[in-house]
Design a protein around this motif. Structure first.
Motif, short mmCIF file in Angstrom:
data_model
loop_
_atom_site.label_atom_id
_atom_site.label_comp_id
_atom_site.label_asym_id
_atom_site.label_seq_id
_atom_site.Cartn_x
_atom_site.Cartn_y
_atom_site.Cartn_z
N LEU A 8 -4.44 3.85 -15.17
CA LEU A 8 -5.20 4.39 -14.06
C LEU A 8 -4.28 5.24 -13.20
O LEU A 8 -3.17 4.81 -12.87
CB LEU A 8 -5.79 3.25 -13.24
CG LEU A 8 -6.68 3.65 -12.08
CD1 LEU A 8 -7.88 2.74 -12.02
CD2 LEU A 8 -5.93 3.61 -10.78
N ASN A 9 -4.73 6.43 -12.82
CA ASN A 9 -4.02 7.29 -11.89
C ASN A 9 -4.88 7.48 -10.66
O ASN A 9 -6.09 7.71 -10.77
CB ASN A 9 -3.72 8.65 -12.53
CG ASN A 9 -2.73 8.53 -13.67
OD1 ASN A 9 -1.61 8.11 -13.47
ND2 ASN A 9 -3.16 8.90 -14.87
N ALA A 10 -4.26 7.40 -9.48
CA ALA A 10 -5.00 7.57 -8.23
C ALA A 10 -4.09 8.23 -7.19
O ALA A 10 -2.89 8.40 -7.41
CB ALA A 10 -5.49 6.21 -7.72
N LYS A 16 0.83 -1.20 0.00
CA LYS A 16 0.00 0.00 0.00
C LYS A 16 0.86 1.25 0.00
O LYS A 16 2.03 1.22 0.39
CB LYS A 16 -0.95 0.01 1.19
CG LYS A 16 -0.27 0.01 2.56
CD LYS A 16 -1.31 -0.08 3.64
CE LYS A 16 -0.62 -0.24 4.99
NZ LYS A 16 -1.58 -0.32 6.08
N SER A 17 0.25 2.33 -0.46
CA SER A 17 0.91 3.63 -0.50
C SER A 17 -0.15 4.72 -0.47
O SER A 17 -1.25 4.54 -1.00
CB SER A 17 1.76 3.76 -1.75
OG SER A 17 2.31 5.07 -1.84
N ASP A 18 0.19 5.84 0.13
CA ASP A 18 -0.70 7.01 0.13
C ASP A 18 -0.20 8.07 -0.85
O ASP A 18 -0.71 9.18 -0.88
CB ASP A 18 -0.80 7.60 1.54
CG ASP A 18 -1.51 6.65 2.50
OD1 ASP A 18 -2.40 5.93 2.06
OD2 ASP A 18 -1.17 6.64 3.70
N GLU A 19 0.80 7.72 -1.63
CA GLU A 19 1.35 8.62 -2.64
C GLU A 19 0.61 8.41 -3.97
O GLU A 19 -0.07 7.42 -4.16
CB GLU A 19 2.84 8.31 -2.86
CG GLU A 19 3.68 8.37 -1.60
CD GLU A 19 4.09 9.77 -1.22
OE1 GLU A 19 4.28 10.59 -2.14
OE2 GLU A 19 4.19 10.04 -0.02
N LYS A 76 -7.31 4.85 -3.75
CA LYS A 76 -7.74 5.90 -2.83
C LYS A 76 -7.80 7.24 -3.56
O LYS A 76 -7.07 7.46 -4.52
CB LYS A 76 -6.73 6.00 -1.67
CG LYS A 76 -6.60 4.72 -0.88
CD LYS A 76 -5.52 4.85 0.16
CE LYS A 76 -5.36 3.54 0.92
NZ LYS A 76 -4.26 3.62 1.89
N GLY A 77 -8.66 8.10 -3.06
CA GLY A 77 -8.75 9.45 -3.60
C GLY A 77 -9.37 9.48 -4.98
O GLY A 77 -10.09 8.57 -5.39
N PHE A 113 -3.08 3.55 -3.07
CA PHE A 113 -3.64 2.23 -3.35
C PHE A 113 -3.35 1.27 -2.20
O PHE A 113 -2.49 1.51 -1.36
CB PHE A 113 -3.06 1.65 -4.64
CG PHE A 113 -1.66 1.11 -4.49
CD1 PHE A 113 -1.44 -0.25 -4.31
CD2 PHE A 113 -0.57 1.96 -4.50
CE1 PHE A 113 -0.15 -0.74 -4.17
CE2 PHE A 113 0.71 1.48 -4.36
CZ PHE A 113 0.93 0.12 -4.19
N GLU A 114 -4.09 0.17 -2.21
CA GLU A 114 -3.81 -0.98 -1.35
C GLU A 114 -4.01 -2.21 -2.20
O GLU A 114 -5.11 -2.47 -2.69
CB GLU A 114 -4.72 -1.01 -0.12
CG GLU A 114 -4.41 -2.18 0.78
CD GLU A 114 -5.19 -2.14 2.08
OE1 GLU A 114 -5.55 -3.22 2.57
OE2 GLU A 114 -5.42 -1.04 2.60
#
Length: 142
Positions: A116-118, A102-105, A133-134, A121-122
């Motif tokens: 896909l851009n976000a 996972k990452s919050d970046e 995410k986001g 992710f997890e």
């Protein structure tokens, strides 16, 4: 009398030296219950191949940090790639036992359907799911 005095002085010195040796021995002993921290392991420009539920996955990063026995942290620009997808992101945490990354970046995922851009992710590899995410933007490849 001098002979008796010399014996007492010599015996006293021997006892003092033995006491000093015992003191030094006791001070230098490490208690068995003391916990030693493990040194962190860091590898720069890291790249490897890992076998997981989704097959063979290539992992690469600017810097790999071992958090503990089951967790690693891919610091900086990183990617994970297998036959189904390529994930490009940064600062990715990987739990080896649970096969979760996972990452919050910001993340970019490429597969045979599109790009896909976000905002994060997890990847739950054991369940075959990737949760984004986001704000998510998906572009279909023609």
């Amino acid at each position: 009398m001098i002979n008796l005095l010399n014996k007492k002085i010599i015996n006293s010195l021997i006892i003092i030296f033995l006491a000093i040796q015992i003191f030094i021995y006791i001070v230098n002993q490490k208690p068995l219950t003391q916990n030693f921290s493990q040194k962190s392991i860091t590898v720069e420009n890291f790249s490897t191949i890992v076998l997981s539920n989704s097959g063979i996955t290539k992992i690469s990063s600017e810097k790999l940090n071992r958090v503990d026995e089951n967790n690693i942290y891919l610091e900086g620009k990183s990617y994970m790639e297998n036959k189904e997808y390529k994930i490009y992101g940064g600062n990715i945490y990987i739990n080896i036992n649970e096969e979760v990354s996972k990452s919050d970046e910001d993340v970019k995922v490429i597969n045979d359907m599109g790009i896909l851009n976000a905002k994060g992710f997890e990847n739950q590899d054991h369940e075959g799911k990737i949760i984004f995410k986001g704000e998510v933007n998906f572009v279909i490849i023609d």
